[in-house]
Design an enzyme around this catalytic site. Structure first.
Site, PDB file in Angstrom:
ATOM      1  N   ARG A 172      -4.734 -30.833 -26.332  1.00 18.99           N
ATOM      2  CA  ARG A 172      -3.544 -30.320 -26.380  1.00 18.99           C
ATOM      3  C   ARG A 172      -3.732 -28.856 -26.450  1.00 18.99           C
ATOM      4  NH1 ARG A 172      -1.310 -34.134 -26.383  1.00 18.99           N
ATOM      5  NH2 ARG A 172      -0.164 -35.437 -27.976  1.00 18.99           N
ATOM      6  N   HIS A 186       1.655 -31.136 -17.725  1.00 19.73           N
ATOM      7  CA  HIS A 186       1.204 -32.458 -18.861  1.00 19.73           C
ATOM      8  C   HIS A 186       1.451 -33.749 -18.138  1.00 19.73           C
ATOM      9  CE1 HIS A 186       1.235 -33.026 -23.455  1.00 19.73           C
ATOM     10  NE2 HIS A 186       0.708 -34.007 -22.725  1.00 19.73           N
ATOM     11  N   GLU A 246       5.511 -25.494 -23.795  1.00 23.23           N
ATOM     12  CA  GLU A 246       5.766 -26.119 -22.330  1.00 23.23           C
ATOM     13  C   GLU A 246       7.026 -26.314 -21.998  1.00 23.23           C
ATOM     14  OE1 GLU A 246       3.393 -29.930 -22.715  1.00 23.23           O
ATOM     15  OE2 GLU A 246       1.700 -28.894 -23.333  1.00 23.23           O
TER      16      GLU A 246
END
Length: 314
Positions: free
Chosen positions: A238, A286, A267
């Site tokens: 994270r 990601h 993001e």
């Protein structure tokens, strides 16, 4: 007919079987067709339309959303990280929450090791040099014999440990809740009681833990300064685990050599972000769980979990 909302974008790739499973149980399926993460307002609107269950990715489910979804009975996480869900409010409202455990640990672990190779051998830089019809070479480092500090020894941390041991790396885990001594013995992994000592000795520091009040910014100015100047930070967990201002300073000042992440506090990051612009900072979008195998497993397991919770409530 009770409605189920499916929000993850990648769910679409393997949608046929799980949607059939839901329809056979009598649920009307609503899918996120926007091609992006849903906003809180959008989720509230769906909630007002009679949604009883949600299969959720990274879409935000804070207290304000949950309170307005008055028929919501169950939330099935498409993955394992639940920091986008207000678990306390869900419990207060009697909304069950489950995670798709064991579905993406291999994919995320493989990416973590891939980022180690990328950081140590500068693969992208070399590939781009040849794409530009150059032949300049940048010297790299071997992984064999290097020391890896894994902060977090859950399912993903263990998979990373196994792969690093296969590469003949020395592996140590820091995790106050770790209690699997048989794993340590089987794979030749050590456990450290001191985060400070582990950071000072590691060539690679890899993060594999959730974001909590205790772990947020676990990598900060102090902990980054304890790492070796040649050390590499890997984060596939994270973005909030790392104080990005402190990391920017550490990379600019040579306190550590490289940071490679698959996650970020925002993001995607803003255009011109100072940290993203650094040559010794690597960021992937990601993709840790974004493999065919993991996506299919997450779709099936998260659907099974949702059906189990909803059927139990009926």
């Amino acid at each position: 007919m009770n409605k189920v909302l499916i929000t993850p974008k990648s769910f679409q790739k393997f949608r046929e079987k799980p949607i059939k499973m839901l329809q056979e149980k009598g649920y009307e399926v609503i899918e996120n067709q926007t091609g992006r993460t849903l906003t809180e307002d959008e989720l509230i609107e769906y909630g007002k339309s009679g949604v009883v269950g949600v299969i959720v990715g990274v879409d935000p489910l804070p207290a304000s959303v949950l309170t307005n979804c008055d028929q919501l009975k169950a939330i099935s996480k498409y993955g394992v990280g639940t920091d986008n869900i207000d678990l306390g409010k869900a419990d207060e409202l009697g909304i069950q929450v489950s995670k798709a455990m064991g579905t993406n640990n291999i994919s995320v672990a493989e990416l973590a090791v891939g980022l180690m190779f990328e950081s140590a051998r500068k693969l992208s830089q070399s590939v781009q040099a040849v794409k530009n019809f150059g032949w300049g070479r940048t010297i790299g480092s071997e992984l064999t014999g290097k020391k890896v500090a894994l902060i977090g020894g859950g399912q993903i941390g263990k998979e990373v440990a196994k792969r690093c041991r296969g590469l003949q790396m020395e592996v140590s885990i820091y995790d106050p809740y770790f209690n699997d001594d048989s794993f340590l013995i089987e794979f030749g992994v050590s456990r450290s009681e001191s985060l400070d000592d582990l950071l000072a000795d590691a060539d690679f520091v890899s993060l594999h833990l959730p974001v909590t009040d205790d772990t947020k910014h676990i990598m900060n100015a102090k902990t980054l300064s304890q790492m070796k100047e040649t050390a590499i930070l890997i984060n596939t967990a994270r973005g909030e685990l790392v104080d990005e201002k402190a990391l920017l300073s550490a990379l600019q000042n040579g306190e550590i050599a490289v940071a490679a992440q698959d996650v970020y506090s925002q993001e995607p990051p803003e255009q011109g972000d100072s940290l993203v612009s650094l040559p010794n900072f690597i960021l992937t979008p990601h993709i840790g769980a974004f493999t065919n195998e993991a996506v299919e497993r997450m779709a099936i397991v998260s659907t099974e979990n949702l059906i189990t919770m909803l059927q139990g409530n009926e």
